[in-house]
Design a protein around this motif. Structure first.
Motif, PDB file in Angstrom:
ATOM      1  N   ASN A 168       0.829  -1.209   0.000  1.00  0.00           N
ATOM      2  CA  ASN A 168       0.000   0.000   0.000  1.00  0.00           C
ATOM      3  C   ASN A 168       0.863   1.259   0.000  1.00  0.00           C
ATOM      4  N   GLN A 169       1.938   1.251   0.788  1.00  0.00           N
ATOM      5  CA  GLN A 169       2.827   2.406   0.828  1.00  0.00           C
ATOM      6  C   GLN A 169       3.511   2.619  -0.523  1.00  0.00           C
ATOM      7  N   MET A 170       3.934   1.527  -1.142  1.00  0.00           N
ATOM      8  CA  MET A 170       4.556   1.631  -2.457  1.00  0.00           C
ATOM      9  C   MET A 170       3.559   2.147  -3.492  1.00  0.00           C
ATOM     10  N   SER A 171       2.288   1.684  -3.384  1.00  0.00           N
ATOM     11  CA  SER A 171       1.256   2.156  -4.312  1.00  0.00           C
ATOM     12  C   SER A 171       1.048   3.657  -4.175  1.00  0.00           C
ATOM     13  N   ASP A 172       1.002   4.147  -2.920  1.00  0.00           N
ATOM     14  CA  ASP A 172       0.816   5.588  -2.710  1.00  0.00           C
ATOM     15  C   ASP A 172       1.984   6.384  -3.293  1.00  0.00           C
ATOM     16  N   LYS A 173       3.205   5.909  -3.047  1.00  0.00           N
ATOM     17  CA  LYS A 173       4.364   6.633  -3.543  1.00  0.00           C
ATOM     18  C   LYS A 173       4.441   6.602  -5.062  1.00  0.00           C
ATOM     19  N   LEU A 174       4.138   5.441  -5.661  1.00  0.00           N
ATOM     20  CA  LEU A 174       4.146   5.351  -7.121  1.00  0.00           C
ATOM     21  C   LEU A 174       3.056   6.231  -7.727  1.00  0.00           C
ATOM     22  N   HIS A 175       1.891   6.243  -7.069  1.00  0.00           N
ATOM     23  CA  HIS A 175       0.796   7.083  -7.570  1.00  0.00           C
ATOM     24  C   HIS A 175       1.184   8.553  -7.537  1.00  0.00           C
ATOM     25  N   ALA A 176       1.781   8.972  -6.399  1.00  0.00           N
ATOM     26  CA  ALA A 176       2.212  10.367  -6.289  1.00  0.00           C
ATOM     27  C   ALA A 176       3.293  10.685  -7.314  1.00  0.00           C
ATOM     28  N   ALA A 177       4.227   9.739  -7.514  1.00  0.00           N
ATOM     29  CA  ALA A 177       5.289   9.971  -8.496  1.00  0.00           C
ATOM     30  C   ALA A 177       4.726  10.056  -9.907  1.00  0.00           C
ATOM     31  N   MET A 178       3.738   9.209 -10.221  1.00  0.00           N
ATOM     32  CA  MET A 178       3.132   9.244 -11.548  1.00  0.00           C
ATOM     33  C   MET A 178       2.368  10.544 -11.769  1.00  0.00           C
ATOM     34  N   GLU A 179       1.665  11.003 -10.734  1.00  0.00           N
ATOM     35  CA  GLU A 179       0.939  12.270 -10.878  1.00  0.00           C
ATOM     36  C   GLU A 179       1.909  13.429 -11.098  1.00  0.00           C
ATOM     37  N   GLU A 180       3.008  13.427 -10.331  1.00  0.00           N
ATOM     38  CA  GLU A 180       4.003  14.474 -10.520  1.00  0.00           C
ATOM     39  C   GLU A 180       4.618  14.388 -11.917  1.00  0.00           C
ATOM     40  N   LEU A 181       4.886  13.158 -12.371  1.00  0.00           N
ATOM     41  CA  LEU A 181       5.457  12.968 -13.706  1.00  0.00           C
ATOM     42  C   LEU A 181       4.482  13.433 -14.774  1.00  0.00           C
ATOM     43  N   ASN A 182       3.171  13.139 -14.573  1.00  0.00           N
ATOM     44  CA  ASN A 182       2.172  13.589 -15.543  1.00  0.00           C
ATOM     45  C   ASN A 182       2.078  15.109 -15.578  1.00  0.00           C
ATOM     46  N   LEU A 183       2.168  15.722 -14.384  1.00  0.00           N
ATOM     47  CA  LEU A 183       2.120  17.185 -14.344  1.00  0.00           C
ATOM     48  C   LEU A 183       3.318  17.788 -15.075  1.00  0.00           C
ATOM     49  N   ARG A 184       4.487  17.211 -14.814  1.00  0.00           N
ATOM     50  CA  ARG A 184       5.675  17.721 -15.491  1.00  0.00           C
ATOM     51  C   ARG A 184       5.614  17.462 -16.991  1.00  0.00           C
ATOM     52  N   ASN A 185       5.084  16.294 -17.348  1.00  0.00           N
ATOM     53  CA  ASN A 185       4.948  15.982 -18.774  1.00  0.00           C
ATOM     54  C   ASN A 185       3.967  16.926 -19.441  1.00  0.00           C
ATOM     55  N   SER A 186       2.859  17.232 -18.709  1.00  0.00           N
ATOM     56  CA  SER A 186       1.886  18.168 -19.254  1.00  0.00           C
ATOM     57  C   SER A 186       2.508  19.560 -19.424  1.00  0.00           C
ATOM     58  N   ALA A 187       3.285  19.965 -18.385  1.00  0.00           N
ATOM     59  CA  ALA A 187       3.949  21.270 -18.478  1.00  0.00           C
ATOM     60  C   ALA A 187       4.951  21.290 -19.624  1.00  0.00           C
ATOM     61  N   LEU A 188       5.667  20.178 -19.794  1.00  0.00           N
ATOM     62  CA  LEU A 188       6.641  20.099 -20.883  1.00  0.00           C
ATOM     63  C   LEU A 188       5.933  20.120 -22.233  1.00  0.00           C
ATOM     64  N   THR A 189       4.791  19.424 -22.302  1.00  0.00           N
ATOM     65  CA  THR A 189       4.017  19.426 -23.554  1.00  0.00           C
ATOM     66  C   THR A 189       3.536  20.831 -23.886  1.00  0.00           C
ATOM     67  N   ASP A 190       3.041  21.537 -22.842  1.00  0.00           N
ATOM     68  CA  ASP A 190       2.591  22.916 -23.069  1.00  0.00           C
ATOM     69  C   ASP A 190       3.757  23.804 -23.494  1.00  0.00           C
ATOM     70  N   ILE A 192       6.477  22.845 -25.049  1.00  0.00           N
ATOM     71  CA  ILE A 192       6.851  22.506 -26.433  1.00  0.00           C
ATOM     72  C   ILE A 192       5.867  23.124 -27.410  1.00  0.00           C
ATOM     73  N   ALA A 193       4.555  23.039 -27.055  1.00  0.00           N
ATOM     74  CA  ALA A 193       3.545  23.631 -27.932  1.00  0.00           C
ATOM     75  C   ALA A 193       3.727  25.150 -28.016  1.00  0.00           C
ATOM     76  N   LEU A 194       4.065  25.764 -26.855  1.00  0.00           N
ATOM     77  CA  LEU A 194       4.287  27.208 -26.852  1.00  0.00           C
ATOM     78  C   LEU A 194       5.498  27.567 -27.705  1.00  0.00           C
ATOM     79  N   GLU A 195       6.555  26.747 -27.601  1.00  0.00           N
ATOM     80  CA  GLU A 195       7.756  27.014 -28.377  1.00  0.00           C
ATOM     81  C   GLU A 195       7.487  26.846 -29.874  1.00  0.00           C
ATOM     82  N   LYS A 196       6.678  25.832 -30.223  1.00  0.00           N
ATOM     83  CA  LYS A 196       6.323  25.648 -31.631  1.00  0.00           C
ATOM     84  C   LYS A 196       5.491  26.819 -32.137  1.00  0.00           C
ATOM     85  N   GLU A 197       4.568  27.282 -31.274  1.00  0.00           N
ATOM     86  CA  GLU A 197       3.752  28.425 -31.672  1.00  0.00           C
ATOM     87  C   GLU A 197       4.616  29.672 -31.820  1.00  0.00           C
TER      88      GLU A 197
END
Length: 422
Positions: A168-190, A192-197
């Motif tokens: 359960n502890q590993m699941s919580d930490k992995l979930h938090a890490a994935m959410e942080e990774l998704n946020l960073r990926n979303s920010a990176l995607t934005d 990149i899109a801004l740079e392309k624009e």
């Protein structure tokens, strides 16, 4: 009678001696339960004889003649009697055989019962130990598929409970890490899109610059070559020199605007100094009011005093001058330009000119570089609103342009960057 083993004989003698000792301190009338208990405990035949070695009838023991009695004899007296008695105990082999038969007969039942108990115990052990491990394994598979909506319910104090808590502890930490990774990926995607624009805008901008510079430069070159050759109308050099100078002055202003755009696009710094926006807007309204009188255009101003915003003075002058100047230049003769600046929840500038109208197809493109709703060149280079947009976006200022019932309205909301002084 079957032969007794030494151990059985010794045990019977010991128990008999203890029983006789008990009878000697017991009243005769109260002794019958003791005889019953002794027979039940030892399984032996018991005979009570009187002094003449005759069987005493009040006791319900095995009835045989005194001559047939064969066993160990123990004389005694009851505590309340002077009569002599003899206790005779005799080993009962029949009971031993019955016990042996009963034991042998119970072996199948005991064996079946033991097998059933082993099966039930194994099933309970499997349910208590194996099933939680299988459940943890399935949850781990779901976690491998990045499904973190499952938790191990086995909250126990043993090793399985510790394993469940770790999962359960590993699941919580992995979930938090994935959410942080998704946020960073979303920010990176934005990003990149801004740079392309931004790159797309750069390409469009330089393409527009090339187009805007090509025609006037070609005109100036043509005029100079004609004057140099002294052919046709170009013999009048003063006239065409004046025209060439006018074109070059226009190009100079155009280049200054391009340099301003380039500087804003490259620089990430935003200067924030308190600016009296009321005085700035009033100055532009008065300047363009004089200009508008030549075309019979009225400019009215309703400016609330001492409204301050934070920003760069030159950039704000450029943005606000473009807005008011653009409204005046696109208002037909006899029209009116209304400039209003108020500070309610936020400082708001409204510039409205009427009668005027912009086709709906042009509205989404008015803030693009070199875009002109009016294709005539007398209304500027097409960079004014583009520069204003860049300045507003640099300071996160909301703006919009829209058609009204009898004109066009430009609204600027300065947001939380405002400060009203008293």
């Amino acid at each position: 009678m079957k032969k007794l083993t030494a151990r059985t004989f010794a045990l019977l003698v010991t128990l008999s001696l203890q029983f006789v000792s008990t009878l000697r301190v017991t009243e005769k009338q109260k002794s019958e339960p003791l005889f019953t208990d002794f027979i039940r405990e030892t399984g032996a035949f018991l005979f009570l004889l009187d002094g003449e070695k005759k069987s005493v009838s009040p006791y319900t023991f095995k009835r045989v003649s005194a001559a047939a009695v064969d066993g160990n004899s123990y004389p005694f007296r009851f505590s309340d009697s002077d009569e002599d008695y003899i206790l005779v105990t005799q080993y009962n082999s029949t009971r031993s055989d019955e016990l042996k038969s009963a034991i042998l007969g119970s072996i199948p039942f005991v064996a079946v019962t033991a097998v059933l108990l082993c099966f039930i115990g194994a099933w309970l052990f499997s349910k208590h130990t194996t099933q939680p491990i299988i459940r943890i394994g399935k949850i781990a598979e779901k976690m491998a598929d990045l499904d973190f909506g499952w938790y191990c319910p086995d909250m126990r104090d043993d090793e399985i409970g510790m394993l469940s808590a770790s999962i359960n502890q590993m699941s919580d930490k992995l979930h938090a890490a994935m959410e942080e990774l998704n946020l960073r990926n979303s920010a990176l995607t934005d990003e990149i899109a801004l740079e392309k624009e931004r790159e797309r805008r750069h390409m469009l901008f330089f393409s527009g610059v090339s187009h805007e510079l090509k025609t006037p430069i070609a005109v100036v070159i043509g005029q100079l070559e004609g004057m140099q050759a002294g052919i046709g109308v170009y013999k009048d050099r003063d006239k065409y020199l004046a025209r060439s100078a006018e074109i070059l002055r226009s190009l100079s202003g155009f280049i200054k605007e391009m340099l301003a755009v380039s500087h804003m696009d490259i620089s990430d710094e935003t200067e924030r100094r308190p600016l009296n926006i009321s005085e700035m807007v009033m100055t532009f309204a008065e300047e363009y009011s004089g200009y508008a009188e030549d075309g019979s255009i009225a400019v009215s101003a309703d400016i609330q005093k001492d409204i301050k915003v934070y920003g760069d003075e030159k950039l704000f002058e450029k943005a606000l001058g473009n807005i008011i100047g653009n409204a005046v230049s696109h208002t037909p003769d006899g029209g009116i330009v209304r400039v209003t600046l108020t500070n309610g929840n936020e400082a708001t500038l409204v510039v409205e000119n009427s009668p005027a109208h912009i086709s709906e197809e042009h509205l989404p493109h008015l803030f693009e570089a070199f875009y002109r709703a009016d294709k005539s060149s007398e209304h500027g280079s097409g960079l004014g609103l583009y520069i204003s947009r860049m300045i507003f976006e640099k300071y996160n200022i909301a703006y919009k342009i829209e058609n009204t019932a009898d004109g066009v309205r430009f609204t600027v909301k300065f947001g939380n960057s405002t400060q009203k002084t008293h």
